[in-house]
Scaffold this motif. Sequence first.
Motif, PDB file in Angstrom:
ATOM      1  N   ALA A 191      -4.634   8.963  -9.722  1.00 24.40           N
ATOM      2  CA  ALA A 191      -5.473   8.409 -10.783  1.00 24.40           C
ATOM      3  C   ALA A 191      -4.853   8.679 -12.148  1.00 24.40           C
ATOM      4  CB  ALA A 191      -6.871   9.011 -10.705  1.00 24.40           C
ATOM      5  N   PRO A 249     -12.427  -4.945  -6.067  1.00 19.58           N
ATOM      6  CA  PRO A 249     -13.822  -5.258  -6.357  1.00 19.58           C
ATOM      7  C   PRO A 249     -14.630  -5.688  -5.133  1.00 19.58           C
ATOM      8  CG  PRO A 249     -12.400  -6.241  -7.987  1.00 19.58           C
ATOM      9  CD  PRO A 249     -11.509  -5.626  -6.978  1.00 19.58           C
ATOM     10  N   LEU A 283     -17.590   1.639 -10.505  1.00 25.02           N
ATOM     11  CA  LEU A 283     -16.790   0.598 -11.119  1.00 25.02           C
ATOM     12  C   LEU A 283     -15.854   1.139 -12.191  1.00 25.02           C
ATOM     13  CD1 LEU A 283     -18.420  -1.555  -9.658  1.00 25.02           C
ATOM     14  CD2 LEU A 283     -18.521  -2.805 -11.800  1.00 25.02           C
ATOM     15  N   HIS A 284     -16.302   2.156 -12.887  1.00 22.29           N
ATOM     16  CA  HIS A 284     -15.512   2.637 -14.017  1.00 22.29           C
ATOM     17  C   HIS A 284     -14.629   3.816 -13.672  1.00 22.29           C
ATOM     18  CE1 HIS A 284     -17.354   0.039 -16.970  1.00 22.29           C
ATOM     19  NE2 HIS A 284     -18.514   0.269 -16.391  1.00 22.29           N
ATOM     20  N   GLN A 285     -14.892   4.464 -12.563  1.00 21.65           N
ATOM     21  CA  GLN A 285     -14.132   5.659 -12.244  1.00 21.65           C
ATOM     22  C   GLN A 285     -12.672   5.299 -11.994  1.00 21.65           C
ATOM     23  OE1 GLN A 285     -12.833   6.387  -8.935  1.00 21.65           O
ATOM     24  NE2 GLN A 285     -13.336   4.300  -8.296  1.00 21.65           N
ATOM     25  N   LEU A 286     -11.826   6.291 -12.167  1.00 18.23           N
ATOM     26  CA  LEU A 286     -10.399   6.033 -12.034  1.00 18.23           C
ATOM     27  C   LEU A 286      -9.806   6.656 -10.782  1.00 18.23           C
ATOM     28  CD1 LEU A 286      -9.444   6.798 -15.749  1.00 18.23           C
ATOM     29  CD2 LEU A 286      -9.892   4.585 -14.725  1.00 18.23           C
ATOM     30  N   ILE A 287     -10.583   7.486 -10.103  1.00 20.19           N
ATOM     31  CA  ILE A 287      -9.987   8.280  -9.024  1.00 20.19           C
ATOM     32  C   ILE A 287      -9.657   7.437  -7.799  1.00 20.19           C
ATOM     33  CG2 ILE A 287     -10.348  10.230  -7.463  1.00 20.19           C
ATOM     34  CD1 ILE A 287     -11.990  11.523  -9.640  1.00 20.19           C
ATOM     35  N   PHE A 288     -10.551   6.553  -7.450  1.00 20.82           N
ATOM     36  CA  PHE A 288     -10.296   5.719  -6.277  1.00 20.82           C
ATOM     37  C   PHE A 288     -10.041   4.293  -6.717  1.00 20.82           C
ATOM     38  CE2 PHE A 288     -13.155   9.124  -5.037  1.00 20.82           C
ATOM     39  CZ  PHE A 288     -12.459   9.700  -4.000  1.00 20.82           C
ATOM     40  N   GLN A 289      -8.879   3.799  -6.373  1.00 20.21           N
ATOM     41  CA  GLN A 289      -8.592   2.407  -6.707  1.00 20.21           C
ATOM     42  C   GLN A 289      -9.064   1.544  -5.545  1.00 20.21           C
ATOM     43  OE1 GLN A 289      -5.278   1.022  -9.307  1.00 20.21           O
ATOM     44  NE2 GLN A 289      -4.343   0.533  -7.356  1.00 20.21           N
ATOM     45  N   THR A 332      -4.317   2.459  -2.968  1.00 14.59           N
ATOM     46  CA  THR A 332      -5.559   1.714  -2.821  1.00 14.59           C
ATOM     47  C   THR A 332      -6.330   2.417  -1.716  1.00 14.59           C
ATOM     48  OG1 THR A 332      -4.392  -0.311  -3.339  1.00 14.59           O
ATOM     49  CG2 THR A 332      -6.563  -0.538  -2.334  1.00 14.59           C
ATOM     50  N   THR A 333      -7.572   2.800  -2.008  1.00 17.96           N
ATOM     51  CA  THR A 333      -8.328   3.559  -1.025  1.00 17.96           C
ATOM     52  C   THR A 333      -8.638   2.685   0.188  1.00 17.96           C
ATOM     53  OG1 THR A 333      -9.305   4.765  -2.851  1.00 17.96           O
ATOM     54  CG2 THR A 333     -10.375   4.988  -0.717  1.00 17.96           C
ATOM     55  N   GLN A 366       0.858  -1.186   0.000  1.00 16.82           N
ATOM     56  CA  GLN A 366       0.000   0.000   0.000  1.00 16.82           C
ATOM     57  C   GLN A 366       0.894   1.235   0.000  1.00 16.82           C
ATOM     58  OE1 GLN A 366      -2.513   1.914  -0.583  1.00 16.82           O
ATOM     59  NE2 GLN A 366      -3.964   1.588   1.046  1.00 16.82           N
ATOM     60  N   GLN A 369     -15.561  -2.701  -3.304  1.00 19.74           N
ATOM     61  CA  GLN A 369     -16.572  -1.926  -4.012  1.00 19.74           C
ATOM     62  C   GLN A 369     -17.942  -2.512  -3.725  1.00 19.74           C
ATOM     63  OE1 GLN A 369     -15.414  -2.045  -8.131  1.00 19.74           O
ATOM     64  NE2 GLN A 369     -14.227  -0.163  -7.968  1.00 19.74           N
ATOM     65  N   LYS A 383     -20.792   3.867 -12.043  1.00 20.65           N
ATOM     66  CA  LYS A 383     -19.716   4.860 -12.105  1.00 20.65           C
ATOM     67  C   LYS A 383     -18.593   4.474 -11.160  1.00 20.65           C
ATOM     68  CE  LYS A 383     -21.277   9.437 -13.499  1.00 20.65           C
ATOM     69  NZ  LYS A 383     -21.666  10.752 -12.982  1.00 20.65           N
ATOM     70  N   MET A 417     -16.521  11.870  -0.538  1.00 17.98           N
ATOM     71  CA  MET A 417     -16.143  11.932  -1.954  1.00 17.98           C
ATOM     72  C   MET A 417     -16.719  10.745  -2.716  1.00 17.98           C
ATOM     73  SD  MET A 417     -12.261  13.334  -2.171  1.00 17.98           S
ATOM     74  CE  MET A 417     -11.504  13.040  -0.621  1.00 17.98           C
TER      75      MET A 417
END
Lengths: 1064, 348
Positions: free
Chosen positions: A989, B86, B77-83, B12-13, A787, B89, B75, B65
């Motif tokens: 990102a 799955p 699933l497809h967004q890139l901002i937060f990794q 990774t969030t 991480q 999610q 969205k 956020m």
Amino acid sequence: MPGKLKVKIVAGRHLPVMDRASDLTDAFVEVKFGNTTFKTDVYLKSLNPQWNSEWFKFEVDDEDLQDEPLQITVLDHDTYSANDAIGKVYIDIDPLLYSEAATVISGWFPIYDTIHGIRGEINVVVKVDLFNDLNRFRQSSCGVKFFCTTSIPKCYRAVIIHGFVEELVVNEDPEYQWIDRIRTPRASNEARQRLISLMSGELQRKIGLKVLEMRGNAVVGYLQCFDLEGESGLVVRAIGTACTLDKLSSPAAFLPACNSPSKEMKEIPFNEDPNPNTHSSGPSTPLKNQTYSFSPSKSYSRQSSSSDTDLSLTPKTAPYPQGPRIYLCPSSPSLSCGSLHLKKSCLLLSESSLTPHHSSLVSPVLRKSVSFSEELFLAASGMGSGSAGKEGGPFKALLRQQTQSALEQREFPFFTLTAFPPGFLVHVGGVVSARSVKLLDRIHNPDEPETRDAWWAEIRQEIKSHAKALGCHAVVGYSESTSICEEVCILSASGTAAVLNPRFLQDGTVEGCLEQRLEENLPTRCGFCHIPYDELNMPFPAHLTYCYNCRKQKVPDVLFTTIDLPTDATVIGKGCLIQARLCRLKKKAQAEANATAISNLLPFMEYEVHTQLMNKLKLKGMNALFGLRIQITVGENMLMGLASATGVYLAALPTPGGIQIAGKTPNDGSYEQHISHMQKKINDTIAKNKELYEINPPEISEEIIGSPIPEPRQRSRLLRSQSESSDEVTELDLSHGKKDAFVLEIDDTDAMEDVHSLLTDVPPPSGFYSCNTEIMPGINNWTSEIQMFTSVRVIRLSSLNLTNQALNKNFNDLCENLLKSLYFKLRSMIPCCLCHVNFTVSLPEDELIQVTVTAVAITFDKNQALQTTKTPVEKSLQRASTDNEELLQFPLELCSDSLPSHPFPPAKAMTVEKASPVGDGNFRNRSAPPCANSTVGVVKMTPLSFIPGAKITKYLGIINMFFIRETTSLREEGGVSGFLHAFIAEVFAMVRAHVAALGGNAVVSYIMKQCVFMENPNKNQAQCLINVSGDAVVFVRESDLEVVSSQQPTTNCQSSCTEGEVTT
Amino acid sequence: MTSELDIFVGNTTLIDEDVYRLWLDGYSVTDAVALRVRSGILEQTGATAAVLQSDTMDHYRTFHMLERLLHAPPKLLHQLIFQIPPSRQALLIERYYAFDEAFVREVLGKKLSKGTKKDLDDISTKTGITLKSCRRQVVEEMRGSLVDNIQQHFLLSDRLARDYAAIVFFANNRFETGKKKLQYLSFGDFAFCAELMIQNWTLGAVDSQMDDMDMDLDKEFLQDLKELKVLVADKDLLDLHKSLVCTALRGKLGVFSEMEANFKNLSRGLVNVAAKLTHNKDVRDLFVDLVEKFVEPCRSDHWPLSDVRFFLNQYSASVHSLDGFRHQALWDRYMGTLRGCLLRLYHD
């Protein structure tokens, strides 16, 4: 026309609503490269437009290809008024310019706007057709590979390490141009982003040209930085190490890069490198030349010893440069020449003029540079030069002679690498550093950045001479940095003085065979600890003992370096992060007065930082620091010093003494009691730390060692003297309160504070370890769970109690609390180690302190850890006992003609594997959960050069991105925290998206080089600039590799999968 | 010394499940910190209250956020901002759309107009918003099978999606659920009935071409239900039906005599409910009627559930032996669903 750039705009998604009436957007895209612009059709009324454009083709010079970014702008079409910009994507196409990297850039990129942040995504495909250009005078340097990684990249082998390359370009900062008054913040930000992108492209190209000149094909340890000098301009500068790299073709050949030197040499002709005769002829028949090497040895050794003395006597000869340098002693701050360039280099304060008695009283560390104002951070030293060594003396002398001649031809024998191929590093002298305070003035002619060049040249010259004084001919782990406040700028450079093995350096001509033999003679595991300077002419009084490992050579008792722990070093127990933190108030002043004040403060700060480091190191019961990085930050009314390093216990060095506390008024009973109480606490802490970090060196009695040790360890321990102190000092009876660096004298509250602060550093909670180097000594069973994170904190100081102590306490608390928070946040990863912990301090405003930390947390397997903890000790014992045997074997091997390199290197290879987490097949990832693929492929980011449990199969190119984010609605975006949190998440990102588009699945050697945050809460505004870089790579899990290896080339499989994921 | 800014951003969030729950439950940061302190986390980890405060703030900011994305789960699933992995999610979405049964029971059947929205805020802000967004989008934009739709567009688990479908179905048909008589029924009971009705009584149920009509009851079917009236209107048929049921159940039913006595009333009730369904108002009262006409009478006679089951089975089956009755298919479609519903509704 040497290149054709082709771009296709496929689609967009999640676009923002630009037309309030319809809740939709009529989007189109402008694609711009250089001065050419193409547009797509307008895709009416959709938030998910499908442009599916034709291929836009740009025919351009490769020079432009390198400099210019591809600029993609998404706009909302408006019939009546101007089209509204939605956002932009800048794509650096450099990775497409060399054959081994990416072939296509294809994927979803976040559309970024400097005011609104990320607003949807766009799918773009970019390709480049390069035509061969045979023009010898070309200005481009396509094909030179760049790596941020400060070691030889994993799937390459270093054929030759050429050396230092540097360049800087300057320009006016658009933010400070007159036009900025009339343009929108967005336009201004975009102008800045674009300019910096252009400048870094240009810089990279220029560095590439230098590399080609040196006949290299790559730059490793590439570090590019921006100096935002405000009014006076914008400087983009970079340093790196030019190398000739060879790709390792089969994954099986991953083992240490240089198993057999002779083989390596033979392979050189296969390299693209067009100079055929540097190595190929002599080395290919190494052994025959042996005899030749002996005969001249005498003369060589004489020469070398003379050169040695030369070096060690530098104080007398002090051949100081020439040129435009003006020295300013802190004691005589009068600007004799009226020049604006204040020059002050410092380290531990050894200026004799400043503290006349210091040589006897104060730091052991400084001594020699008494005669001039400069001074060295000589924390330690390396091994016996020719005279100290028993056998192989002549060889060594010869070796040094040759390397020296090789290196002396270079202006700066510097290497930005921090980890090296085995055998490269022969001895380590100690840390060398230099700082200089400058007043910034406007850069008048951007094409002639001479002033800045000259500034850095001075500093580098100084570093070079410091290294010489340590008997070293090279500097490794070299880095440069600046701190700017208003018009004052502190330039800093530091590195580790070292003696290198010339085998990897280009200019070696004759010595091919000789080196091989020499290399075998060098004790590899402890060799780097041995002092490189002459024992009889030491550059400073150091406390030497015979090496605890080989018992043959002299070692210092403490070793400070800026490099990573060599993989073959024997370490006892685990390492830990050690930080020294310091604040000093400074009067607000203007221009020269300000610069003078700062110059005066610097030596004190350096000294105190060093003392703190030393004390904390002792407190941990360790004897060496690696990855040392000292950052001095200048603000309006204060200076901050933050030093971070990883402490370890090197088996080769003596056991560190404790810390002795002495009171000034010995007659006062209660005081005495208090002192003894403190002393007890300190001793307890040391004992506890030893247990915590599993430091239990094998007790080898002096009798067994059998070799004479000049300073009986026993006595030095008794006296609790600092090892570095000179012999005279140690003889003194310390109980009388004679000052010694490691006798802490409590004579006032300040000193009390110091002692307290020593004890306030709480160890990390159990299950956590931390270090700022690549690998954590003593842990080698990483799992694949990593991480990476960035954490930022800003505190406001209450202006009432601004004393040095209060400041120090605030700063200390800030850092400690930050660490505590990290431990708490990452508690689910226990047992875990924070690696490559990188602290950056800045002082954005009068009363604000900002600390930014980037690091990676890696979980390790505890069970295995338990097993392995014992082995280092056993190993070292084993080694100690077998060492003699090994040494005996060498002559035999030498005689047996063609074998010499073989029996030994394989053994070495194995030890390397054991010590390094990077070693192949070392750890099996049983538990590694396969990263389940969602629609967005997972991209790992790490500041390390490797990914635990995985093998890097391909380097796709450098990622170097600069972003500006601004807001005029700070409160609405969640205040400063909300704003910065969102921005950093967006930066991550965008980095991930670019890597994924290149077909990669990770960024290694990731670094956030700048995070400049400014706020104006009254106006509800904030602005932030972030600069990040790293290497985009493709990695394959080792577990996967084992499964598939027999079936198909995994690299292709993996990368195509990734691409597939991304493009869908 | 005050902290002006304090953030932590992971590649990774990081999602802390406990904090997420506190956030969903609508606790303020201060309350959340207090609750976490009470959970003993400080002792377990050796952390300080300041650390906990900073950590909680950080998580809350992250969730805030993420909330924008949670409103449209695809969205996320497809967004890139937060990794986010799955599994995480899925957890985020599932928890976000999970609801408090008691609460939903309250809301059920109410038209979510402006007025109720305000009420919702009072009951529970969080659930109110999610429910609103879910319903609005399903009702306005979706085509196709209701459950599938919800599952696809909100990426919810099967069970949760079915529950949502039930809510939407109820809301759309405005079934009366708030009457005092119905208070004993849980949300689960209604959801069960809704599912049966969606499966059998809607247009989508018979015609896959029309599967976007899942939410509305099949009007034609409701019209046809009038035909069933003959079962009670025709006295011979009713008697025959009764005797068939009685013969079959004699000796098997503990409450046989009560059944025999009440048969005509019950049968009339059930058939009349069917016949009345042509009117919207009566559709709305379906559950009230069922409870009044069937559940309550049986309950007052202390029928055990097993007897109710025997009776209903026999009651429906016997109709097939009535030669004069021509709407067998219609009857099955009606009674099959109704039998399931009644059995579910029959409890204390």
